[in-house]
Each structure stands twice: as C-alpha cells, then as structure tokens.
Design an enzyme around this catalytic site. Structure first.
Site, PDB file in Angstrom:
ATOM      1  NE  ARG A   1      -2.505   0.787   3.615  1.00 18.22           N
ATOM      2  CZ  ARG A   1      -3.254   0.667   4.686  1.00 18.22           C
ATOM      3  NH1 ARG A   1      -4.558   0.542   4.567  1.00 18.22           N
ATOM      4  NH2 ARG A   1      -2.703   0.643   5.889  1.00 18.22           N
TER       5      ARG A   1
ATOM      6  CB  THR B   1      -1.980   7.227  -3.141  1.00 22.95           C
ATOM      7  OG1 THR B   1      -1.408   5.922  -3.324  1.00 22.95           O
ATOM      8  CG2 THR B   1      -1.078   8.257  -3.796  1.00 22.95           C
TER       9      THR B   1
ATOM     10  CG  ASP C   1       1.864  -4.362   9.827  1.00 21.75           C
ATOM     11  OD1 ASP C   1       2.113  -5.544   9.503  1.00 21.75           O
ATOM     12  OD2 ASP C   1       1.955  -3.410   9.051  1.00 21.75           O
TER      13      ASP C   1
ATOM     14  CG  ASP D   1       5.359  -5.035  11.028  1.00 17.28           C
ATOM     15  OD1 ASP D   1       6.026  -5.492  10.080  1.00 17.28           O
ATOM     16  OD2 ASP D   1       5.152  -3.830  11.208  1.00 17.28           O
TER      17      ASP D   1
END
Length: 209
Positions: free
Chosen positions: A104, A108, A200, A203
């Site tokens: 990602r 944006t 996350d 992670d």
C-alpha cells in the site's frame, strides 16, 4: 449480490481475542492465526458440492459422500496472507496455492502490485483470496481484479478482521465475491488502520517492525 458472513463461532471469537492482544508474541500469534484460518475454512467451503460414492467398510458397503471433483485454489495476499495458508491446507491439502504481492502506497493508500504467480488453471478453480485484514479494501479489490483479468470466475474473500469501509469498497467493485470475516470492527483511522484491529498483521506474524 454477494454476501457478507461474519463467522461468530465461539472458538473463532475466543482465539481472535488472543490474536488482538498486544501481549501475544509472534510464535503464539502465528499459531492462533493458523488455527482460526482452519476453523473459518469450514464455513468458507460449506457450499462445496458433494457426490455419492460407495465405500467398503470393515463391516459392510456404505453409501457415502465426497467432494464433487472441485478444484480449489488459495491465493494469499503477500505477506500477511501467508499466515493463514497452512491452516487452510490442513483441511484442503489438494488445493493449489498462488500468490499476489501488493503493498500500500503510504501517501495515496492505493495498492501497488509487485508479484503475481498463479496456478495455470485458475479459471477452473474455486479461488479463496486470503488476507488477515480488510482495511481500505484496496489491496483485496486489486487482487480480485488481477484474478478476474487472468480468467478466474469463482472467487471468495476470507479475512480475520474487516473495517466497514473495506467491506463496502470490495462489494462496490466485486458484487459477485462473497466475503467471510471473523469480525467487523468500528472504522479506519487517518492512516488506514483498522480500529481497534490487531496492529500490523505482517509485523506480528513475522516479528518485524
């Protein structure tokens, strides 16, 4: 119109609470994600058709049922989707596994493809796209578009946690794709993370920051 199904089985919900806990380390996190994926697989595959066969038991001939020659493909979105694959393969060991790599863009929030490797016969397979988090919906929508562009016709999406915004984004672009989740959370924050979410997923799965 495709359906949204929230899998509220007690075992799934219990394990999801442990997955969310910030004190859960990477080893236990990986094990829990794999277990929840396996439990979710029961519902995701519920509509697979069966055919009747005869099986010789030690006692007598039995009429029984097997899957009706269904070809299945699992498509994890890299990298976090990898954490759910082994749980699915425990139940569907003959499934082929493809991979779609997306990241990602931090500015944006749009998905960028960097890798795509799929079985050659995806048009003949029931595909299950796998990603722990359905946040903005951009990555999932893009992955589904890549699959359709390559001939895929029957696609489902399976996630642990979804934000309402992500669900709406996928449904608006792919109203033929059923979505299976363990929980629908409150919202996205300004950085596109699910609130309350679980952090996350990549992670936490792989011990990175």
């Amino acid at each position: 119109m495709a359906k949204l199904q929230v899998l509220d089985h007690p075992l799934i919900q219990h394990k999801l609470s442990l997955i969310r806990d910030e004190k859960t380390g990477s080893k236990e996190f990986r094990e829990l994600v794999e277990e929840v994926a396996m439990l979710m697989a029961y519902e995701v595959t519920r509509d697979f058709p069966l055919q009747e066969v005869e099986v010789q038991t030690p006692v007598a001939l039995a009429k029984s049922k097997v899957l009706a020659g269904r070809k299945v493909g699992l498509v994890p979105i890299l990298r976090a989707g990898l954490g759910m694959v082994d749980g699915m393969l425990r139940l569907i060991p003959a499934a082929r596994v493809g991979h779609v790599g997306l990241y990602r863009d931090p500015e944006t929030l749009s998905p960028v493809e960097y890798y795509c490797k799929l079985p050659s016969d995806i048009a003949e397979r029931d595909l299950i796209v796998i990603d722990p988090m359905l946040a903005t919906g951009g990555s999932a929508s893009a992955a589904i578009t890549f699959l359709k562009d390559r001939g895929a016709k029957n696609i489902k999406l399976m996630c642990l946690i979804a934000a309402p915004e992500g669900i709406q984004a996928v449904q608006s672009k792919h109203d033929d794709v059923d979505i299976f989740v363990a929980a629908v959370d409150e919202r996205l924050n300004d950085h596109g993370y699910i609130i309350p979410g679980l952090g996350d997923a990549g992670d936490r799965l792989f011990g990175t920051k």
